[in-house]
Design a protein around this motif. Sequence first.
Motif, mmCIF file in Angstrom:
data_model
loop_
_atom_site.group_PDB
_atom_site.id
_atom_site.type_symbol
_atom_site.label_atom_id
_atom_site.label_comp_id
_atom_site.label_asym_id
_atom_site.label_seq_id
_atom_site.Cartn_x
_atom_site.Cartn_y
_atom_site.Cartn_z
ATOM 1 N N HIS A 198 -1.397 10.063 3.179
ATOM 2 C CA HIS A 198 -2.029 9.284 1.365
ATOM 3 C C HIS A 198 -2.983 10.535 1.688
ATOM 4 C CE1 HIS A 198 -3.773 7.925 -1.678
ATOM 5 N NE2 HIS A 198 -3.815 6.329 -1.368
ATOM 6 N N ILE A 214 8.455 -3.463 -4.024
ATOM 7 C CA ILE A 214 8.881 -2.578 -4.474
ATOM 8 C C ILE A 214 10.837 -2.430 -4.430
ATOM 9 C CG2 ILE A 214 9.514 0.523 -4.491
ATOM 10 C CD1 ILE A 214 6.096 -0.145 -3.933
ATOM 11 N N SER A 217 5.056 -5.573 -2.151
ATOM 12 C CA SER A 217 4.581 -3.971 -2.483
ATOM 13 C C SER A 217 5.653 -3.405 -1.997
ATOM 14 C CB SER A 217 3.479 -3.818 -3.146
ATOM 15 O OG SER A 217 3.415 -2.594 -3.815
ATOM 16 N N HIS A 259 -1.832 -6.776 -9.216
ATOM 17 C CA HIS A 259 -0.727 -5.965 -8.058
ATOM 18 C C HIS A 259 -1.640 -6.636 -6.832
ATOM 19 C CE1 HIS A 259 2.696 -3.958 -6.254
ATOM 20 N NE2 HIS A 259 1.363 -3.642 -5.155
ATOM 21 N N ARG A 297 1.573 3.783 3.026
ATOM 22 C CA ARG A 297 0.264 5.352 3.267
ATOM 23 C C ARG A 297 -0.809 4.731 2.902
ATOM 24 N NH1 ARG A 297 0.583 8.968 -2.386
ATOM 25 N NH2 ARG A 297 -0.841 7.578 -3.662
ATOM 26 N N ASP A 298 -1.597 3.688 2.512
ATOM 27 C CA ASP A 298 -2.228 3.424 1.917
ATOM 28 C C ASP A 298 -3.669 2.224 3.055
ATOM 29 O OD1 ASP A 298 -5.796 2.740 0.700
ATOM 30 O OD2 ASP A 298 -4.180 2.245 -0.628
ATOM 31 N N ARG A 348 -6.668 1.952 3.332
ATOM 32 C CA ARG A 348 -7.316 0.681 3.092
ATOM 33 C C ARG A 348 -6.884 -0.301 3.000
ATOM 34 N NH1 ARG A 348 -8.767 3.439 -2.790
ATOM 35 N NH2 ARG A 348 -6.379 3.301 -2.645
ATOM 36 N N GLY A 376 0.798 -1.019 -0.475
ATOM 37 C CA GLY A 376 -0.344 -0.303 -0.126
ATOM 38 C C GLY A 376 0.448 0.998 0.209
ATOM 39 N N ALA A 377 2.393 1.315 -0.542
ATOM 40 C CA ALA A 377 2.953 2.457 -0.512
ATOM 41 C C ALA A 377 3.000 3.408 0.356
ATOM 42 C CB ALA A 377 2.539 2.864 -1.986
ATOM 43 N N LEU A 406 4.358 8.871 -4.537
ATOM 44 C CA LEU A 406 4.633 7.464 -3.336
ATOM 45 C C LEU A 406 5.228 7.306 -2.955
ATOM 46 C CD1 LEU A 406 3.526 4.355 -6.309
ATOM 47 C CD2 LEU A 406 1.609 6.355 -4.526
ATOM 48 N N LEU A 446 1.548 -2.560 -12.193
ATOM 49 C CA LEU A 446 2.043 -1.759 -11.087
ATOM 50 C C LEU A 446 4.035 -1.534 -10.997
ATOM 51 C CD1 LEU A 446 -0.601 -0.868 -8.379
ATOM 52 C CD2 LEU A 446 -0.419 0.320 -10.004
ATOM 53 N N ILE A 447 4.278 -2.595 -10.796
ATOM 54 C CA ILE A 447 5.627 -2.837 -11.038
ATOM 55 C C ILE A 447 5.720 -3.815 -12.111
ATOM 56 C CG2 ILE A 447 7.168 -4.684 -9.527
ATOM 57 C CD1 ILE A 447 6.411 -1.999 -7.975
ATOM 58 N N TYR A 494 4.954 8.080 -9.481
ATOM 59 C CA TYR A 494 5.484 7.153 -8.737
ATOM 60 C C TYR A 494 6.500 8.032 -7.433
ATOM 61 C CZ TYR A 494 4.372 2.774 -10.949
ATOM 62 O OH TYR A 494 3.882 1.359 -11.433
HETATM 63 N N1 KYN Z 1 1.100 3.211 -7.692
HETATM 64 C C1 KYN Z 1 1.599 1.988 -7.206
HETATM 65 C C2 KYN Z 1 2.878 2.119 -7.250
HETATM 66 C C3 KYN Z 1 3.319 0.449 -7.128
HETATM 67 C C4 KYN Z 1 2.106 0.632 -5.512
HETATM 68 C C5 KYN Z 1 1.795 1.199 -5.358
HETATM 69 C C6 KYN Z 1 0.841 1.472 -5.628
HETATM 70 C C7 KYN Z 1 -0.204 2.050 -4.553
HETATM 71 O O1 KYN Z 1 -0.687 2.973 -5.414
HETATM 72 C C8 KYN Z 1 -0.048 1.744 -3.540
HETATM 73 C C9 KYN Z 1 -2.034 2.339 -3.031
HETATM 74 N N2 KYN Z 1 -2.725 2.118 -3.390
HETATM 75 C C10 KYN Z 1 -1.535 3.578 -2.834
HETATM 76 O O2 KYN Z 1 -2.344 4.885 -3.473
HETATM 77 O O3 KYN Z 1 -0.465 4.265 -2.191
#
Ligand code: KYN
Length: 315
Positions: A87, A174, A137, A264, A47-48, A50, A44-45, A191, A234-235, A188
């Motif tokens: 976020h 990541i 992730s 992802h 920060r997410d 959810r 969730g980077a 994030l 995403l990756i 990116y």
């Molecule tokens: N864009 C990404 C690329 C790589 C890994 C995670 C994300 C995310 O967006 C994670 C999450 N859904 C977020 O809103 O922070």
Amino acid sequence: MASSLSYAAFHYGSDSELQRVGVWEVDTVASEKSKYWIIYIHGGAWRDPRIDHKSFIPTIDAVISSQDECKSSISGFASVDYRLSPHPGFPQDPEGTTPRDYRNAFHPDHIKDVWSALRSLQERYAFGSNYVLLGHSAGATLALQLLMGSTALKGSAPPADVALPAAIVGLEGIYDLQGLVDRLGPEYAALFVGAFGDSSNWSDVSPMKFTKSFRSAWSEEHLVVLGWSPEDELIDRPEIEGMQKVLEKDNVNTLALTDLSGTHDGMWEDGRPFAQVIRKTLNHLKSSGLSITRQSSQIFDNDEANNRQGRQWRL
Ligand SMILES: Nc1ccccc1C(=O)C[C@H](N)C(=O)O
């Protein structure tokens, strides 16, 4: 189903509601030394809000509902929550939010929480290094950062009494923040800035940019599994292959599984792809006979050892 296992959540810290782990016990009799705990760090980077520790439930369900005998090598499942960074899509009112619920973590808070969570689990369940640590992730970044010691802790020493896992599994991970921005675009960067600040801070926290050896912190018996699905939107593949090269250069036993299926987030929502990786990881550990005699102490290089005695944060 996970609902058939005994579930409990406990806090390993008091600064945030998110300093919490969920635990699903299977068979935690202490004499069962050849069994493993399966411990998950969600993504969730950083920060997410959810995505939390419960995102591991579909994977647990898929493992325990399968017919595979790998189930008999599992003591329990645990899933780690950790403090999150803000976020922009989910702003909080600083006035109306209690400090425990306010998401304002900044590096190294996330990785410190992971160390603290592992310490707390090891104190409760005494499994030492008999565990497989999976991260999805940003969770995969955190899992590999454990092997980076003080580099990924802004110079603080990692706690000396936490045993590293028998295997680390990075899923859709990541591993090189700048590399992702260069290949996939400036979105990116957004994030990463909230968690780590500007790009001058990124190489220290990127496993692919680690300049010391991934082997030096770890015992003889070890394994890294890198999982990835070509459907991950995403990756990209270079992220996995680049990490694989660095680990192999450091003589880390590395297994890349790049034929998983799912998007992802679709992969943890489904659970079966990660269950398959857990199965393969346990079989690999068993077939290489790594399980029983492992020691819980790790050998760090001299710098790291000195650091450990000196600047340790209080957990
Ligand atoms: N864009 C990404 C690329 C790589 C890994 C995670 C994300 C995310 O967006 C994670 C999450 N859904 C977020 O809103 O922070």
